[in-house]
Write an enzyme that holds these catalytic residues in place. Structure first.
Site, PDB file in Angstrom:
ATOM      1  N   ASP A 109      62.300  32.470  54.787  1.00 23.71           N
ATOM      2  CA  ASP A 109      63.683  32.823  54.457  1.00 23.71           C
ATOM      3  C   ASP A 109      64.428  33.446  55.632  1.00 23.71           C
ATOM      4  OD1 ASP A 109      63.766  35.857  54.193  1.00 23.71           O
ATOM      5  OD2 ASP A 109      62.148  35.425  52.798  1.00 23.71           O
ATOM      6  N   LYS A 110      65.748  33.395  55.550  1.00 27.12           N
ATOM      7  CA  LYS A 110      66.624  33.787  56.654  1.00 27.12           C
ATOM      8  C   LYS A 110      66.369  35.204  57.136  1.00 27.12           C
ATOM      9  CE  LYS A 110      71.537  33.661  57.911  1.00 27.12           C
ATOM     10  NZ  LYS A 110      72.905  33.331  57.430  1.00 27.12           N
TER      11      LYS A 110
END
Length: 228
Positions: A98-99
């Protein structure tokens, strides 16, 4: 298999790009224009711009993804991993990170191997170092290791060990969306730093944040053997 999957597996282009080639009437199968989502067989004669499908050399890269980069090949996402790397050949991320997280992500044009790595029932190990917002006790580690109810399912048993009073090491064999963050949240903890340091036999050691390296031939062979 569908034409989109075939061209992706061969490392030629993405499934979306295949659709664009089909819409532009650039692909033929056995002398006829290819249709979107068409099924093809190994013995079909597939041409792109009236030429046989080119043989692409397989690419295998270990990237240390920084925070803020999104693991997607979608061109409309400005901070996507493809734009970040600006690699001259077609490659894509194997799975996601995830970012808000950093660490190891594998990049390749080998769709067949990527599918085997991601296949959930194979229970391939991924290792992370995680820091939460406050110190935790042994009950937290025990609870995390025994499985946590998130997203309507109970996570698989996993290995959890302490690194410091607020940091732990965890080895997962599944990849639910934002799994570690949601597991920690279930016990009242918020993840403040998450780094993936290993996928199967590939480790992040020696790769600076934002940098990458090609896998060695030995690593690729080991990776393939682990995915049989």
């Amino acid at each position: 298999m569908r034409i989109n999957k075939l061209l992706s597996n061969l490392g030629l282009c993405s499934r979306k790009e295949t659709n664009r080639l089909i819409e532009a009437n650039r692909i033929t199968v056995n002398g006829r224009l290819c249709e979107p989502g068409q099924w093809v067989e190994e013995d079909d004669i597939i041409l792109i711009d009236n030429e046989p499908i080119p043989v692409k050399e397989k690419i295998y890269i270990a990237l240390n993804k920084p925070v803020g980069i999104t693991c997607t090949a979608a061109k409309e996402v400005k901070s996507n991993i493809i734009n970040f790397m600006n690699y001259p050949e077609y490659i894509f991320p194997v799975g996601r990170l995830d970012k808000a997280s950093q660490g190891l992500i594998l990049m390749t044009n080998d769709g067949e191997l990527a599918n085997k790595i991601l296949k959930s029932e194979n229970e391939h190990e991924k290792e992370y170092i995680v820091t939460v917002n406050k110190p935790f006790d042994d009950l937290f580690m025990k609870g995390m290791s025994e499985g946590v109810e998130i997203c309507g399912v109970k996570t698989r048993h996993c290995k959890v060990s302490r690194v410091s009073e607020d940091t732990f090491r965890i080895i997962l064999t599944q990849g639910l969306n934002r799994q570690i963050r949601r597991m920690s949240k279930a016990f009242g903890y918020t993840v403040v730093r998450l780094e993936r340091i290993r996928i199967l036999n590939i480790k992040i050691d020696g790769i600076d944040i934002g940098k990458w390296r090609n896998l060695t031939e030995k690593e690729v062979i080991e990776l393939r053997n682990l995915c049989i």
